[in-house]
Design an enzyme around this catalytic site. Structure first.
Site, PDB file in Angstrom:
ATOM      1  N   CYS A 147      -2.192   6.627  13.055  1.00 22.60           N
ATOM      2  CA  CYS A 147      -2.011   6.660  11.578  1.00 22.60           C
ATOM      3  C   CYS A 147      -3.004   7.050  10.672  1.00 22.60           C
ATOM      4  CB  CYS A 147      -1.432   5.487  11.221  1.00 22.60           C
ATOM      5  SG  CYS A 147       0.463   4.835  11.841  1.00 22.60           S
ATOM      6  N   VAL A 151      -3.076   9.779   7.987  1.00 28.26           N
ATOM      7  CA  VAL A 151      -3.241   9.619   6.688  1.00 28.26           C
ATOM      8  C   VAL A 151      -4.260  10.288   5.791  1.00 28.26           C
ATOM      9  CG1 VAL A 151      -3.163   8.105   4.847  1.00 28.26           C
ATOM     10  CG2 VAL A 151      -1.887   7.685   6.778  1.00 28.26           C
TER      11      VAL A 151
END
Lengths: 501, 366
Positions: A147, A151
């Site tokens: 992630c 991001v």
């Protein structure tokens, strides 16, 4: 010396007393109240409340993209799975796979921390590639992300180019990379993304003369026995083949007293030559969408997707292989089919009419629904957390094709807590799921047949195939003998307790 | 149980605060007896700047239970150690000393801190303290409850097992509530006797007498364990690579069995851990900090230990190498290893690790 560990020790009166005394510091609800609420959770009213929730998952049956990417990466020869992201994620993937396979699970991580959050993960990646190459001398890095890298928007392609430019890794070292954010899709998506990237990288510029071989993409398949079974049946058929992402040696290597970091996997040369195969068969859909699309458009190959779980599905598999390769189905395979069908006929009285709850990955479920109906069982509650609309339609169509599908309800984006409500309000005879389903077994009391991933609490099940006609034998074995074990337990002190079943 | 807001792309784009708010309300509806909620954030939550503190505050007010936001994104710090610190701080800010029910206080009220109850470790430790005449009013954080964490500020003494992960809250309670703290070690009889006596010194004669009685009661059982297992383990060498307190605290237990720890290391140790480690290690032992798997392998080849104690990610590598291995984080799903009731289990497990006949099957007999 009789040694008591936690399994027995804490049943002793001195500990029972301790737990009782501790309660006065806990200020919890009374045991009557707990019991009352526990009973309420089994009701129709609770089910409605449970199914009305929109914002939280409780015991979901899915993992995340990078886990799938790691499994895929591990299936290639001398390949080092390389996690661009924070370190804890990599530790989770490795632990998860190690616990399932009871084997080493290799990956490196760029261990991104606050500074990477601010400045981006380029330095982590450059240093990571250089260090990992120096220490572990892989023939390929398979890069995927967590992630964090997604991001902050890490540009993997630019980082890899930069690493080559700075001489951190050799120019000709393949470094396929995949974006695998955990907030999109699930482990099957990550598998697909990694596979597509590896194949497109390795086969670039390799399109040439047809090699007469068949590609088989196993998909996110955690049964090492399936890979060995696939090789065996294709060898019997005389089909030259390449199993893509062959994890069978990676996650089931012989103990020789020597640890090998790269114990197996699809040879990179074979993977590079896969563009020249006569066709590709995928054994799962959900984990091969993008890869198959790529193969169709870039390699212009015949492709087929068939999940060889159960008799009819396995028939279909051999038909497809036969169609693509022109090879006929040998008698040895037909005999195996006959033996598998024979076993199903012998055992059918104990499965016929039984209602099943099933939970797992989309393709596994499609295979199992089909198999259960072939045995005369009723797939009833079907929970697929990571199933999409297409899966739902396909599962419903499958159910509609058999009289044994009439009770079947397919739930996507639901979890094991939903299943718990279903199993209390509309009980079934058998539950099929992974090790986490044992909590449903404990709560509801429905016997559990462990099929799927992860399998943490029973040893070696993943070494046995569940595909092909041999796989049918294992499925029959596990299911019917679970029924019979339960029958014995239930009839223990009645005249029905019998030695012949 | 796994409970998650299952973030999707839209949460990343639009933020997940509303989603979290709604999730907690749904949860309270489904689990009405919950006494509190802990919100643990993963990387995206911190990176996109979700305000889990504000959401938690609102929900806590409405639901009238503590809602504890734990800012433990994976990218924070270099290891899980910062996660311990952050968790200590949030419990300090949101739970400790905030009400709680404790009917009476006694001079013998203690907290059992830094015991994660692996395989029931917390219970076998608590048993000793209770037999000494102490009253454990809070057990952190294995088998803890919200109330125990609230009332912990009323104890007379903090007894801390895992210094690394929970010294922070002990230091806070010392400063804020004047509660002293004391480190102890309940691995293996030598350390247990020593610890019991030192703990007793902090109390009156009654407790000191009890301490001797407890030791007297269990000594025959401990001697029997040593008599049974020591002959099979005498002189065997151990290499440890674990976390928290184990790299140093288990050394005495191995020595009770006649084994020698030739190397030890921490995954996430700090300077103060190493200061506590050197004195307990035998002369010439290796001490590692944050070893990579490459380094651990190299140490293994050079030290040739008879067994290794480490984690799941290492376990099967060493199985392949034919080096007896025990998971020393999870006790390999066994335990307890703490306390008098834990030592027989520890001894049995180390024996089966080192002396399993399966290791000899790797090579054919010539």
């Amino acid at each position: 010396m009789k040694v008591l560990d936690h399994n027995e020790l804490f049943k002793h009166p001195e500990y029972i007393e301790q737990f009782e005394n501790k309660k006065k510091f806990e200020d919890m609800a009374s045991s009557e109240k707990v019991k009352e609420v526990a009973e309420w959770t089994k009701t129709e009213e609770y089910k409605e409340l449970n199914f009305a929730r929109k914002h939280v998952k409780i015991n979901p049956v899915k993992a995340c993209q990078p886990l799938g990417a790691l499994l895929c990466a591990g299936g290639f020869e001398a390949t080092l799975p390389f996690v661009q992201g924070a370190q804890g994620c990599a530790a989770y993937f490795r632990s998860h796979l190690a616990r399932h396979f009871k084997e080493p699970s290799t990956a490196v991580s760029t261990s991104m921390t606050e500074d990477a959050a601010v400045f981006g993960g380029m330095n982590n990646m450059l240093e990571g590639l250089e260090n990992a190459y120096t220490l572990y001398k892989p023939e390929m890095f398979a890069v995927f992300t967590t992630c964090m890298a997604e991001v902050i928007g890490d540009d993997l392609g630019a980082y890899v180019r930069s690493a080559r430019g700075k001489g951190a890794i050799p120019d000709d070292l393949p470094v396929p990379f995949a974006h695998t954010p955990s907030f999109v899709g699930s482990h099957v998506t990550g598998y697909d993304n990694m596979m597509k990237s590896i194949l497109s990288t390795l086969t670039e510029g390799k399109k040439g003369e047809p090699n007469g071989k068949l590609n088989v993409i196993m998909g996110f398949d955690t049964y090492t026995g399936n890979y060995r079974e696939m090789k065996r049946i294709l060898d019997i058929m005389g089909v030259k083949h390449t199993i893509l992402a062959n994890i069978s040696d990676t996650y089931d290597s012989p103990n020789t007293g020597k640890y090998k970091m790269y114990p197996g996997g699809t040879p990179l040369a074979d993977a590079a030559d896969s563009a020249n195969a006569i066709g590709t068969v995928a054994l799962q859909k959900s984990s091969t969408h993008k890869t198959i699309e790529f193969i169709k458009s870039e390699w212009v190959q015949k492709t087929a997707t068939v999940i060889p779980i159960g008799i009819r599905n396995t028939d279909k598999f051999f038909d497809e292989v036969s169609k693509i390769t022109g090879k006929s189905i040998p008698k040895e395979i037909e005999d195996e089919r006959g033996r598998a069908v024979d076993a199903m006929i012998d055992s059918h009285p104990y499965v016929h009419g039984k209602r099943f709850a099933l939970t797992g990955d989309p393709d596994l479920l499609l295979g199992l629904i089909s198999f259960v109906m072939e045995m005369g069982g009723y797939p009833t509650h079907i929970i697929c957390t990571n199933g999409d609309k297409k899966f739902k339609e396909e599962a419903q169509e499958l159910l509609s094709e058999s009289p044994f599908g009439i009770h079947g309800q397919v739930y996507t984006n639901k979890d094991m807590w939903h299943l718990r409500s279903l199993m209390f309000t509309d009980p079934v005879d058998l539950l099929i799921g992974n090790s986490y389903a044992k909590f449903l077994w404990r709560d509801v009391g429905t016997p559990l047949v462990r099929i799927g991933f992860p399998l943490f609490d029973r040893h070696h099940l993943h070494r046995y195939p569940i595909i092909g006609y041999q796989g049918v034998l294992n499925l029959v074995n596990w299911i019917v003998n679970t029924v019979l074990d339960e029958l014995d337990r239930e009839s223990m002190y009645t005249s029905s307790f019998d030695v012949i079943r | 149980m796994h409970i998650t807001t299952d973030f999707q792309e839209k949460d990343i784009v639009y933020g997940g605060d509303k989603h979290l708010d709604a999730a907690m309300r749904e949860l309270k509806g489904l689990f009405p007896l919950a006494n509190g909620i802990g919100v643990l954030s993963e990387c995206p939550v911190g990176l996109i700047g979700d305000d889990i503190e504000a959401v938690s505050r609102n929900v806590s007010k409405d639901l009238e239970i503590p809602v504890v936001p734990v800012r433990c994104e994976g990218f924070r710090g270099v290891s899980q150690s910062l996660g311990h610190h952050i968790a200590n701080d949030t419990i300090r800010d949101y739970v400790l000393g905030k009400g709680g029910k404790l009917d009476e206080s006694t001079p013998y009220d203690v907290n059992l801190v830094g015991d994660y109850n692996i395989g029931g470790d917390g219970w076998s430790s608590r048993k000793i303290l209770e037999e000494m005449g102490l009253r454990v009013i809070a057990q952190w954080t294995g088998d803890a409850s919200v109330n125990e964490m609230k009332i912990a500020s009323k104890a007379k003494l903090n007894l801390i097992h895992c210094y690394r992960s929970m010294n922070y809250i002990c230091r806070h309670m010392e400063e804020e509530y004047g509660i002293p703290w004391h480190e102890f070690n309940f691995f293996g009889p030598t350390k247990i006797y020593e610890s019991i006596r030192k703990i007793a010194e902090l109390f009156d004669e009654k407790i000191q007498e009890n301490a001797e009685k407890v030791i007297e009661k269990y000594k025959p059982m401990m001697d029997a364990v040593i008599e049974e297992y020591r002959p099979r383990l005498e002189g065997k060498t151990v290499l440890l690579f674990v976390g928290g307190l184990r790299p140093r605290h288990t050394v005495g237990a191995y020595e009770d069995l006649g084994m020698e720890v030739v190397g030890t290391g921490y995954e996430f140790g700090h300077n103060d851990d190493y200061k506590r480690t050197y004195p307990v290690m035998p002369e010439g032992a290796i001490v590692m900090d944050d070893a990579t798997s490459y380094e651990l392998e190299e140490f293994t080849y050079r030290l040739r230990p008879d067994m290794i104690g480490s984690g799941i990610k290492e376990k099967y590598n060493y199985h392949k190498m034919g080096v007896p291995f025990r998971q020393m984080h999870s006790w390999d799903y066994s335990g307890p290893y703490h306390g008098f009731d834990g030592f027989p289990v520890f001894a049995r497990d180390m024996d089966m690790t080192v002396n399993s006949p399966t290791w000899d099957l790797i090579r054919r007999k010539r």
